[in-house]
Design a protein around this motif. Sequence first.
Motif, PDB file in Angstrom:
ATOM      1  N   ALA A 264       0.841  -1.205   0.000  1.00  0.00           N
ATOM      2  CA  ALA A 264       0.000   0.000   0.000  1.00  0.00           C
ATOM      3  C   ALA A 264       0.877   1.257   0.000  1.00  0.00           C
ATOM      4  N   GLY A 265       0.319   2.339  -0.532  1.00  0.00           N
ATOM      5  CA  GLY A 265       1.063   3.589  -0.599  1.00  0.00           C
ATOM      6  C   GLY A 265       1.088   4.310   0.740  1.00  0.00           C
ATOM      7  N   VAL A 266       1.885   5.387   0.780  1.00  0.00           N
ATOM      8  CA  VAL A 266       1.975   6.196   1.992  1.00  0.00           C
ATOM      9  C   VAL A 266       0.592   6.758   2.331  1.00  0.00           C
ATOM     10  N   GLY A 267       0.192   6.638   3.589  1.00  0.00           N
ATOM     11  CA  GLY A 267      -1.112   7.156   4.006  1.00  0.00           C
ATOM     12  C   GLY A 267      -2.233   6.147   3.878  1.00  0.00           C
ATOM     13  N   GLU A 268      -1.986   5.053   3.142  1.00  0.00           N
ATOM     14  CA  GLU A 268      -2.983   3.991   3.021  1.00  0.00           C
ATOM     15  C   GLU A 268      -2.778   2.977   4.131  1.00  0.00           C
ATOM     16  N   LYS A 269      -3.824   2.198   4.429  1.00  0.00           N
ATOM     17  CA  LYS A 269      -3.668   1.131   5.419  1.00  0.00           C
ATOM     18  C   LYS A 269      -2.818   0.010   4.829  1.00  0.00           C
ATOM     19  N   SER A 270      -1.960  -0.561   5.650  1.00  0.00           N
ATOM     20  CA  SER A 270      -1.045  -1.616   5.196  1.00  0.00           C
ATOM     21  C   SER A 270      -1.803  -2.801   4.600  1.00  0.00           C
ATOM     22  N   GLN A 271      -1.285  -3.319   3.502  1.00  0.00           N
ATOM     23  CA  GLN A 271      -1.944  -4.432   2.823  1.00  0.00           C
ATOM     24  C   GLN A 271      -0.961  -5.183   1.929  1.00  0.00           C
ATOM     25  N   GLU A 272      -0.972  -6.504   2.007  1.00  0.00           N
ATOM     26  CA  GLU A 272      -0.192  -7.316   1.060  1.00  0.00           C
ATOM     27  C   GLU A 272      -1.079  -7.828  -0.069  1.00  0.00           C
ATOM     28  N   LEU A 273      -2.351  -8.137   0.261  1.00  0.00           N
ATOM     29  CA  LEU A 273      -3.220  -8.827  -0.689  1.00  0.00           C
ATOM     30  C   LEU A 273      -4.283  -7.894  -1.269  1.00  0.00           C
ATOM     31  N   GLY A 274      -3.901  -6.639  -1.538  1.00  0.00           N
ATOM     32  CA  GLY A 274      -4.837  -5.659  -2.071  1.00  0.00           C
ATOM     33  C   GLY A 274      -4.756  -5.544  -3.583  1.00  0.00           C
ATOM     34  N   GLN A 275      -5.185  -4.392  -4.097  1.00  0.00           N
ATOM     35  CA  GLN A 275      -5.235  -4.157  -5.547  1.00  0.00           C
ATOM     36  C   GLN A 275      -3.984  -3.461  -6.061  1.00  0.00           C
ATOM     37  N   HIS A 276      -2.921  -3.477  -5.295  1.00  0.00           N
ATOM     38  CA  HIS A 276      -1.721  -2.743  -5.678  1.00  0.00           C
ATOM     39  C   HIS A 276      -0.894  -3.469  -6.722  1.00  0.00           C
ATOM     40  N   ARG A 277      -1.210  -4.749  -6.912  1.00  0.00           N
ATOM     41  CA  ARG A 277      -0.524  -5.570  -7.918  1.00  0.00           C
ATOM     42  C   ARG A 277      -1.584  -6.315  -8.715  1.00  0.00           C
ATOM     43  N   PRO A 278      -1.243  -6.861  -9.896  1.00  0.00           N
ATOM     44  CA  PRO A 278      -2.224  -7.665 -10.619  1.00  0.00           C
ATOM     45  C   PRO A 278      -2.680  -8.845  -9.751  1.00  0.00           C
ATOM     46  N   THR A 279      -3.986  -9.167  -9.808  1.00  0.00           N
ATOM     47  CA  THR A 279      -4.529 -10.258  -8.986  1.00  0.00           C
ATOM     48  C   THR A 279      -3.753 -11.556  -9.212  1.00  0.00           C
ATOM     49  N   GLY A 280      -3.359 -11.805 -10.462  1.00  0.00           N
ATOM     50  CA  GLY A 280      -2.636 -13.044 -10.773  1.00  0.00           C
ATOM     51  C   GLY A 280      -1.333 -13.164  -9.994  1.00  0.00           C
ATOM     52  N   ALA A 281      -0.638 -12.041  -9.814  1.00  0.00           N
ATOM     53  CA  ALA A 281       0.637 -12.068  -9.078  1.00  0.00           C
ATOM     54  C   ALA A 281       0.390 -12.404  -7.605  1.00  0.00           C
ATOM     55  N   VAL A 282      -0.689 -11.847  -7.053  1.00  0.00           N
ATOM     56  CA  VAL A 282      -1.036 -12.134  -5.652  1.00  0.00           C
ATOM     57  C   VAL A 282      -1.392 -13.610  -5.500  1.00  0.00           C
ATOM     58  N   LEU A 283      -2.205 -14.112  -6.455  1.00  0.00           N
ATOM     59  CA  LEU A 283      -2.653 -15.504  -6.379  1.00  0.00           C
ATOM     60  C   LEU A 283      -1.483 -16.477  -6.529  1.00  0.00           C
ATOM     61  N   ASP A 284      -0.526 -16.137  -7.414  1.00  0.00           N
ATOM     62  CA  ASP A 284       0.652 -17.013  -7.583  1.00  0.00           C
ATOM     63  C   ASP A 284       1.398 -17.170  -6.264  1.00  0.00           C
ATOM     64  N   GLU A 285       1.560 -16.067  -5.549  1.00  0.00           N
ATOM     65  CA  GLU A 285       2.268 -16.137  -4.261  1.00  0.00           C
ATOM     66  C   GLU A 285       1.479 -16.947  -3.233  1.00  0.00           C
ATOM     67  N   LEU A 286       0.161 -16.750  -3.220  1.00  0.00           N
ATOM     68  CA  LEU A 286      -0.653 -17.496  -2.247  1.00  0.00           C
ATOM     69  C   LEU A 286      -0.627 -18.995  -2.547  1.00  0.00           C
ATOM     70  N   ALA A 287      -0.589 -19.344  -3.832  1.00  0.00           N
ATOM     71  CA  ALA A 287      -0.481 -20.761  -4.208  1.00  0.00           C
ATOM     72  C   ALA A 287       0.853 -21.337  -3.721  1.00  0.00           C
ATOM     73  N   ARG A 288       1.925 -20.545  -3.851  1.00  0.00           N
ATOM     74  CA  ARG A 288       3.237 -20.988  -3.354  1.00  0.00           C
ATOM     75  C   ARG A 288       3.212 -21.182  -1.848  1.00  0.00           C
ATOM     76  N   GLY A 289       2.587 -20.241  -1.161  1.00  0.00           N
ATOM     77  CA  GLY A 289       2.496 -20.322   0.305  1.00  0.00           C
ATOM     78  C   GLY A 289       1.738 -21.563   0.754  1.00  0.00           C
ATOM     79  N   HIS A 290       0.618 -21.835   0.074  1.00  0.00           N
ATOM     80  CA  HIS A 290      -0.195 -23.014   0.378  1.00  0.00           C
ATOM     81  C   HIS A 290       0.638 -24.274   0.172  1.00  0.00           C
ATOM     82  N   ALA A 291       1.314 -24.371  -0.975  1.00  0.00           N
ATOM     83  CA  ALA A 291       2.101 -25.575  -1.302  1.00  0.00           C
ATOM     84  C   ALA A 291       3.251 -25.758  -0.314  1.00  0.00           C
ATOM     85  N   LEU A 292       3.920 -24.658   0.011  1.00  0.00           N
ATOM     86  CA  LEU A 292       5.086 -24.751   0.888  1.00  0.00           C
ATOM     87  C   LEU A 292       4.695 -25.238   2.287  1.00  0.00           C
ATOM     88  N   LEU A 293       3.657 -24.650   2.860  1.00  0.00           N
ATOM     89  CA  LEU A 293       3.274 -25.039   4.224  1.00  0.00           C
ATOM     90  C   LEU A 293       2.600 -26.414   4.249  1.00  0.00           C
TER      91      LEU A 293
END
Length: 249
Positions: free
Chosen positions: A90-119
Amino acid sequence: MIGRTDLKPLIEALDRRAEIGDPLQLWLRDDDAVEPSGSLDRLLELTQRHQVPLVLAVIPAFTGLALQERLASADTVEVVVHGWSHRNYAGVGEKSQELGQHRPTGAVLDELARGHALLAGLYDTRFVPMLVPPWNRIDPQVVANLPGLGFESLSVFGPEKPAPLTMLNTHVDIIDWRGTRGGRSVDAVVADLVSSSRTHRGPLGLLTHHLVHDAAAWDLMELILEATARHAGCEWRSVRDLMAQSAVN
Ligand SMILES: [Zn+2]
């Protein structure tokens, strides 16, 4: 000075639940685990001593075998996915967020898939396919895609909203994030637990963060677990049980 009288409203509420045969369903979520630490040892000792199931939200990007080995002997722990790297986009002044609209949804989903597989790979049967978004914030477009990644449950903070997977939120936070960043007062947390137990239908989630606990936060956990763990008016549940229960209902 913390005394038992501080817990009186909670005990009375639980006594009533015991009388009517409708025990309050509770679950405990602790966030941000990556590696073994003295704080984690303390959390594990506390929850094991009271036989309270612990749901540990682990940050996949920075964890590995050291935590896996530490948790191998902790048989009441379930591991869930806490985002990917807990990085704030998130940008300055915005509430902190990793899984928001700041990146393409596909990039967020790819990371979440990695996290799921790893754990899932590290924890096998201890792993539960629940996502805990860092800072309890997640874009609806990401939520819509979670079932496709294998997630069966989502947990944020506050009242549950309709979602395409089982919502199991936390409702009471023991940390005073805007003030001391340590434990809140016993009175305040007890008041939250009592009012939530009256208004909320479904399991009530208690949220903790072992890495930032000060003496007040540890005292609070000890008091709450001591008062509730063996009380007939409540039941501490594992998320696997709660997810199975919600699938039946
Ligand atoms: Zn976190």
